[in-house]
Design an enzyme around this catalytic site. Structure first.
Site, short mmCIF file in Angstrom:
data_model
loop_
_atom_site.label_atom_id
_atom_site.label_comp_id
_atom_site.label_asym_id
_atom_site.label_seq_id
_atom_site.Cartn_x
_atom_site.Cartn_y
_atom_site.Cartn_z
N HIS A 167 0.85 -1.19 0.00
CA HIS A 167 0.00 0.00 0.00
C HIS A 167 0.89 1.24 0.00
CE1 HIS A 167 -3.78 2.28 1.68
NE2 HIS A 167 -3.09 3.00 0.85
N GLU B 287 0.23 7.95 -3.56
CA GLU B 287 1.16 7.58 -2.48
C GLU B 287 2.38 8.51 -2.46
OE1 GLU B 287 0.66 5.21 0.03
OE2 GLU B 287 -1.34 5.43 -0.80
N HIS C 189 2.54 10.86 0.73
CA HIS C 189 3.52 10.37 1.71
C HIS C 189 4.97 10.57 1.25
CE1 HIS C 189 0.22 8.36 3.87
NE2 HIS C 189 -0.19 7.89 2.71
P1 AMP Z 1 -3.61 6.59 1.95
O1 AMP Z 1 -4.22 7.96 1.61
O2 AMP Z 1 -2.19 6.44 1.54
O3 AMP Z 1 -3.89 6.21 3.37
O4 AMP Z 1 -4.38 5.55 1.04
C1 AMP Z 1 -5.75 5.45 1.09
C2 AMP Z 1 -6.30 5.58 -0.30
O5 AMP Z 1 -5.70 4.59 -1.13
C3 AMP Z 1 -7.78 5.35 -0.34
O6 AMP Z 1 -8.35 6.26 -1.28
C4 AMP Z 1 -7.90 3.93 -0.82
O7 AMP Z 1 -9.12 3.68 -1.48
C5 AMP Z 1 -6.73 3.84 -1.76
N1 AMP Z 1 -6.23 2.49 -1.92
C6 AMP Z 1 -5.87 1.62 -0.95
N2 AMP Z 1 -5.43 0.48 -1.47
C7 AMP Z 1 -5.50 0.62 -2.80
C8 AMP Z 1 -5.17 -0.22 -3.89
N3 AMP Z 1 -4.67 -1.45 -3.71
N4 AMP Z 1 -5.37 0.27 -5.13
C9 AMP Z 1 -5.85 1.52 -5.33
N5 AMP Z 1 -6.16 2.36 -4.35
C10 AMP Z 1 -6.00 1.92 -3.09
#
Ligand code: AMP
Length: 228
Positions: A63, A117, A121
């Site tokens: 992730h 990402e 981050h």
């Molecule tokens: P974060 O903002 O880094 O905490 O990631 C959360 C976001 O990533 C949310 O919008 C999730 O729907 C999305 N997300 C999590 N896993 C995946 C994945 N495998 N593929 C695409 N989007 C993802």
């Protein structure tokens, strides 16, 4: 000019300047390296769509690598002047597709997920890892600890059965030496299930460490490990 700077104590000036740059650019204490069970993303109401390259492997996918602080807070979206640029990781694309697969709908190549990402981050750790190294380092962390193998070695299989949270943590600690953070979500019937596994990495991204703080995992004492 040199004489003037010396009289103004250039050493003090440089030291203060370095401290300022350092404190502005590295506002975190460690990284969370977060991997996700695709079955637990796909069976929630978020649904999932596979990229054109096909259904991802039945394995934990990356992730992200998230800078975090010891108090549990984290910086985000730190540098809009350095947005994600897919051309900087073109050599990593095939490994990214297999190890960091997107599952979001509508189906895409992964660029949107990886860009999210990096922007959210990755830009907060750019003093340590440039864009290419951020992704390359994260990919190589996945190679160091095989989570699925660790779980299966302890008889914990992605077969829809329930396992105790402590046995899941113990299997990963036993195989890797590090206690993981476990995060759960609920499937469409409301069962608590294994969603994400957090391991911690030191602030220079050079290796795993014990986590200074764990995320709130929202797991029951017994959780389902769904198939994918
Ligand atoms: P974060 O903002 O880094 O905490 O990631 C959360 C976001 O990533 C949310 O919008 C999730 O729907 C999305 N997300 C999590 N896993 C995946 C994945 N495998 N593929 C695409 N989007 C993802």
């Amino acid at each position: 000019m040199i004489m003037k700077m010396q009289s103004n104590n250039p050493l003090l000036f440089i030291t203060l300047h370095c401290l300022l740059v350092l404190s502005a650019s590295q506002d975190f204490d460690f990284f969370y390296f977060v991997q996700q069970w695709p079955g637990s993303y796909c069976d929630t109401k978020q649904g999932c769509c596979y990229p054109s390259s096909g259904k991802p492997a039945s394995d934990f996918g990356i992730h992200g690598l998230w800078p975090n602080r010891n108090d549990g807070s984290y910086p985000s979206n730190c540098d809009s002047s350095n947005p994600f640029d897919a051309s900087k990781i073109s050599d990593l694309t095939s490994k990214m597709q297999s190890d960091w697969p997107t599952l979001s709908c509508p189906s895409n190549t992964g660029i949107t997920f990886w860009g999210h990402e990096w922007d959210k981050h990755g830009t907060c750790s750019e003093s340590v890892l440039n864009q290419h190294d951020y992704f390359a380092t994260t990919l190589s962390l996945k190679n160091e600890i095989d989570l699925l193998q660790a779980l299966q070695g302890a008889g914990i299989q992605p077969n829809g059965q329930k396992y105790s949270l402590s046995s899941i943590k113990g299997a990963i600690k036993g195989a890797s030496g590090y206690t993981p953070g476990i995060q759960c979500n609920n499937d469409s019937s409301g069962n608590s299930q294994l969603y994400q596994i957090y391991l911690c990495v030191d602030s220079s991204a050079s290796g795993f460490i014990e986590c200074p703080v764990f995320p709130n995992g929202s797991c029951g004492s017994s959780i389902e490990f769904p198939s994918f």
